[in-house]
Motif scaffolding. Sequence first.
Motif, PDB file in Angstrom:
ATOM      1  N   ALA A   4       0.832  -1.200   0.000  1.00  0.00           N
ATOM      2  CA  ALA A   4       0.000   0.000   0.000  1.00  0.00           C
ATOM      3  C   ALA A   4       0.866   1.249   0.000  1.00  0.00           C
ATOM      4  O   ALA A   4       0.595   2.217  -0.731  1.00  0.00           O
ATOM      5  CB  ALA A   4      -0.935  -0.006   1.208  1.00  0.00           C
ATOM      6  N   ASN A   5       1.923   1.252   0.806  1.00  0.00           N
ATOM      7  CA  ASN A   5       2.831   2.404   0.839  1.00  0.00           C
ATOM      8  C   ASN A   5       3.533   2.601  -0.505  1.00  0.00           C
ATOM      9  O   ASN A   5       3.722   3.726  -0.955  1.00  0.00           O
ATOM     10  CB  ASN A   5       3.868   2.227   1.952  1.00  0.00           C
ATOM     11  CG  ASN A   5       3.411   2.804   3.278  1.00  0.00           C
ATOM     12  OD1 ASN A   5       2.903   3.914   3.336  1.00  0.00           O
ATOM     13  ND2 ASN A   5       3.587   2.051   4.349  1.00  0.00           N
ATOM     14  N   GLU A   6       3.903   1.505  -1.136  1.00  0.00           N
ATOM     15  CA  GLU A   6       4.560   1.601  -2.446  1.00  0.00           C
ATOM     16  C   GLU A   6       3.614   2.210  -3.474  1.00  0.00           C
ATOM     17  O   GLU A   6       4.035   2.996  -4.337  1.00  0.00           O
ATOM     18  CB  GLU A   6       5.016   0.213  -2.893  1.00  0.00           C
ATOM     19  CG  GLU A   6       6.209  -0.305  -2.092  1.00  0.00           C
ATOM     20  CD  GLU A   6       6.566  -1.739  -2.466  1.00  0.00           C
ATOM     21  OE1 GLU A   6       5.805  -2.355  -3.263  1.00  0.00           O
ATOM     22  OE2 GLU A   6       7.590  -2.238  -1.982  1.00  0.00           O
ATOM     23  N   THR A  17      -4.445  14.378  -1.998  1.00  0.00           N
ATOM     24  CA  THR A  17      -4.687  12.934  -2.077  1.00  0.00           C
ATOM     25  C   THR A  17      -3.611  12.152  -1.335  1.00  0.00           C
ATOM     26  O   THR A  17      -3.902  11.254  -0.532  1.00  0.00           O
ATOM     27  CB  THR A  17      -4.749  12.472  -3.546  1.00  0.00           C
ATOM     28  OG1 THR A  17      -5.863  13.087  -4.183  1.00  0.00           O
ATOM     29  CG2 THR A  17      -4.889  10.958  -3.634  1.00  0.00           C
ATOM     30  N   TYR A  18      -2.351  12.493  -1.573  1.00  0.00           N
ATOM     31  CA  TYR A  18      -1.260  11.797  -0.883  1.00  0.00           C
ATOM     32  C   TYR A  18      -1.298  12.070   0.613  1.00  0.00           C
ATOM     33  O   TYR A  18      -1.139  11.150   1.432  1.00  0.00           O
ATOM     34  CB  TYR A  18       0.095  12.228  -1.442  1.00  0.00           C
ATOM     35  CG  TYR A  18       1.250  11.638  -0.653  1.00  0.00           C
ATOM     36  CD1 TYR A  18       1.677  10.324  -0.881  1.00  0.00           C
ATOM     37  CD2 TYR A  18       1.892  12.373   0.341  1.00  0.00           C
ATOM     38  CE1 TYR A  18       2.707   9.773  -0.145  1.00  0.00           C
ATOM     39  CE2 TYR A  18       2.927  11.830   1.082  1.00  0.00           C
ATOM     40  CZ  TYR A  18       3.331  10.525   0.834  1.00  0.00           C
ATOM     41  OH  TYR A  18       4.358   9.979   1.572  1.00  0.00           O
ATOM     42  N   LYS A  19      -1.515  13.330   1.001  1.00  0.00           N
ATOM     43  CA  LYS A  19      -1.510  13.679   2.421  1.00  0.00           C
ATOM     44  C   LYS A  19      -2.573  12.911   3.184  1.00  0.00           C
ATOM     45  O   LYS A  19      -2.331  12.410   4.296  1.00  0.00           O
ATOM     46  CB  LYS A  19      -1.740  15.182   2.588  1.00  0.00           C
ATOM     47  CG  LYS A  19      -0.582  16.048   2.112  1.00  0.00           C
ATOM     48  CD  LYS A  19      -0.925  17.521   2.279  1.00  0.00           C
ATOM     49  CE  LYS A  19       0.187  18.411   1.759  1.00  0.00           C
ATOM     50  NZ  LYS A  19      -0.158  19.847   1.876  1.00  0.00           N
ATOM     51  N   ILE A  20      -3.766  12.817   2.602  1.00  0.00           N
ATOM     52  CA  ILE A  20      -4.866  12.117   3.273  1.00  0.00           C
ATOM     53  C   ILE A  20      -4.571  10.626   3.376  1.00  0.00           C
ATOM     54  O   ILE A  20      -4.650  10.029   4.462  1.00  0.00           O
ATOM     55  CB  ILE A  20      -6.193  12.347   2.527  1.00  0.00           C
ATOM     56  CG1 ILE A  20      -6.613  13.815   2.614  1.00  0.00           C
ATOM     57  CG2 ILE A  20      -7.293  11.446   3.088  1.00  0.00           C
ATOM     58  CD1 ILE A  20      -7.781  14.166   1.720  1.00  0.00           C
ATOM     59  N   LEU A  21      -4.217   9.993   2.260  1.00  0.00           N
ATOM     60  CA  LEU A  21      -4.006   8.544   2.264  1.00  0.00           C
ATOM     61  C   LEU A  21      -2.798   8.152   3.101  1.00  0.00           C
ATOM     62  O   LEU A  21      -2.830   7.144   3.822  1.00  0.00           O
ATOM     63  CB  LEU A  21      -3.857   8.036   0.834  1.00  0.00           C
ATOM     64  CG  LEU A  21      -5.093   8.205  -0.074  1.00  0.00           C
ATOM     65  CD1 LEU A  21      -4.824   7.639  -1.459  1.00  0.00           C
ATOM     66  CD2 LEU A  21      -6.309   7.523   0.545  1.00  0.00           C
ATOM     67  N   ASN A  22      -1.727   8.917   3.020  1.00  0.00           N
ATOM     68  CA  ASN A  22      -0.544   8.622   3.821  1.00  0.00           C
ATOM     69  C   ASN A  22      -0.847   8.730   5.308  1.00  0.00           C
ATOM     70  O   ASN A  22      -0.422   7.885   6.107  1.00  0.00           O
ATOM     71  CB  ASN A  22       0.584   9.576   3.450  1.00  0.00           C
ATOM     72  CG  ASN A  22       1.853   9.297   4.225  1.00  0.00           C
ATOM     73  OD1 ASN A  22       2.422   8.201   4.150  1.00  0.00           O
ATOM     74  ND2 ASN A  22       2.320  10.283   4.989  1.00  0.00           N
ATOM     75  N   ALA A  23      -1.607   9.760   5.683  1.00  0.00           N
ATOM     76  CA  ALA A  23      -1.962   9.928   7.093  1.00  0.00           C
ATOM     77  C   ALA A  23      -2.883   8.814   7.565  1.00  0.00           C
ATOM     78  O   ALA A  23      -2.711   8.263   8.658  1.00  0.00           O
ATOM     79  CB  ALA A  23      -2.622  11.289   7.304  1.00  0.00           C
ATOM     80  N   MET A  24      -3.878   8.465   6.749  1.00  0.00           N
ATOM     81  CA  MET A  24      -4.796   7.397   7.125  1.00  0.00           C
ATOM     82  C   MET A  24      -4.045   6.079   7.323  1.00  0.00           C
ATOM     83  O   MET A  24      -4.317   5.327   8.261  1.00  0.00           O
ATOM     84  CB  MET A  24      -5.867   7.217   6.047  1.00  0.00           C
ATOM     85  CG  MET A  24      -6.847   8.371   5.914  1.00  0.00           C
ATOM     86  SD  MET A  24      -8.015   8.525   7.279  1.00  0.00           S
ATOM     87  CE  MET A  24      -8.957   7.016   7.117  1.00  0.00           C
ATOM     88  N   LEU A  25      -3.087   5.805   6.465  1.00  0.00           N
ATOM     89  CA  LEU A  25      -2.383   4.525   6.492  1.00  0.00           C
ATOM     90  C   LEU A  25      -1.331   4.454   7.590  1.00  0.00           C
ATOM     91  O   LEU A  25      -1.183   3.437   8.263  1.00  0.00           O
ATOM     92  CB  LEU A  25      -1.727   4.273   5.128  1.00  0.00           C
ATOM     93  CG  LEU A  25      -0.947   2.960   4.973  1.00  0.00           C
ATOM     94  CD1 LEU A  25      -1.881   1.764   5.168  1.00  0.00           C
ATOM     95  CD2 LEU A  25      -0.289   2.904   3.597  1.00  0.00           C
ATOM     96  N   ASN A  26      -0.608   5.543   7.793  1.00  0.00           N
ATOM     97  CA  ASN A  26       0.593   5.489   8.632  1.00  0.00           C
ATOM     98  C   ASN A  26       0.487   6.184   9.984  1.00  0.00           C
ATOM     99  O   ASN A  26       1.391   6.066  10.806  1.00  0.00           O
ATOM    100  CB  ASN A  26       1.786   6.071   7.865  1.00  0.00           C
ATOM    101  CG  ASN A  26       2.188   5.202   6.688  1.00  0.00           C
ATOM    102  OD1 ASN A  26       2.603   4.068   6.868  1.00  0.00           O
ATOM    103  ND2 ASN A  26       2.053   5.738   5.484  1.00  0.00           N
TER     104      ASN A  26
END
Length: 333
Positions: A4-6, A17-26
């Motif tokens: 998912a991170n890759e 988009t990146y900020k939201i998904l990265n924060a949600m995941l990590n």
Amino acid sequence: MQQANEKLQNLEKGFSTYKILNAMLNATADSDYESFASTRQVIIQDILASDNLEELASKYDNLFLMPMRASGGRPGSRPSSATQRIQEEEDKSHSSSSKSNKFKSDVRERDKVCVLTGEEDKVTERISRGFEVAHIIPQSLLDSKSDGEERKQGKYVIRSFIFRMCPWLPPNFFENLDVCENAILLNQEAHRFFGAFEWFIVMEKDSNNNTIYKAMQVEEDGLLGKITTGRIVVKRAIIDNIETDIPITVSSYNQPLFIGNTHPQPSEVYVRLHELLSRIFYMRGQANYYEQEYDSDDEFQVNQAYLSEYKDESKPEVKREDSAVTFGPNLLV
């Protein structure tokens, strides 16, 4: 998690988009709370299955993050959004409710002081210090008698999506949020920052197995030493050859909160959801949160694109199979 991170690495790092998904995941990677892992698993599955990460980020933002952030506490003087208006209108309706008044008086009786700073909630000569009963999780997503069908559907969509993201929440989580277990007494400044998820609560057990509540931030930045007076302690010093007690201000960071025990104390489920949101908002970047503003006066217009994905008003059907989380046919997938 790695896959998912890759997949996220192909996105532009400065975009929402990146900020939201990265924060949600990590955001919860450094937390040892077991239930947060189930939330991460849902997010991992979403990212790997999605062929439109921008749309996925929009769902997370509109159905999970924004309703909580816009409704919580007193988030400054930002322009009023649909979810903020819901909070304001329901605050008015709740203010006249004897049940709500009883709940608030119970919290005030239990805590008696701002639980962060220890300041007394005194009312002198009809002048209050403005202490507020602060919901840990805002009550604005509950249905009210004044709601129209579209508004109820909008709230239903958000509640169902929150259940989807947090399968560890109990099925009756949204049935009543006006309870002592979901509230603390705070001064206005402490309430504003708590409602903006800039600090949160952790729960520990002492040697006698009593619950201790502490104020925390994802990363200490001095905020908890600046809110109003902070904590006042006395330091013994020698001044002009005279031993004197000098009051000094210390931070409330990682210090026990002044939460009473005459009524039910905050429950872990509310405290943990608030912590989860605080970690996500911190990693996303607080200053970038309100990139999208609502311009319409029509409540829940932001959710119109998602309403059709729900076929009826049935309660969320969450099923667990081999530790993986799946959902009933009437829910978002």
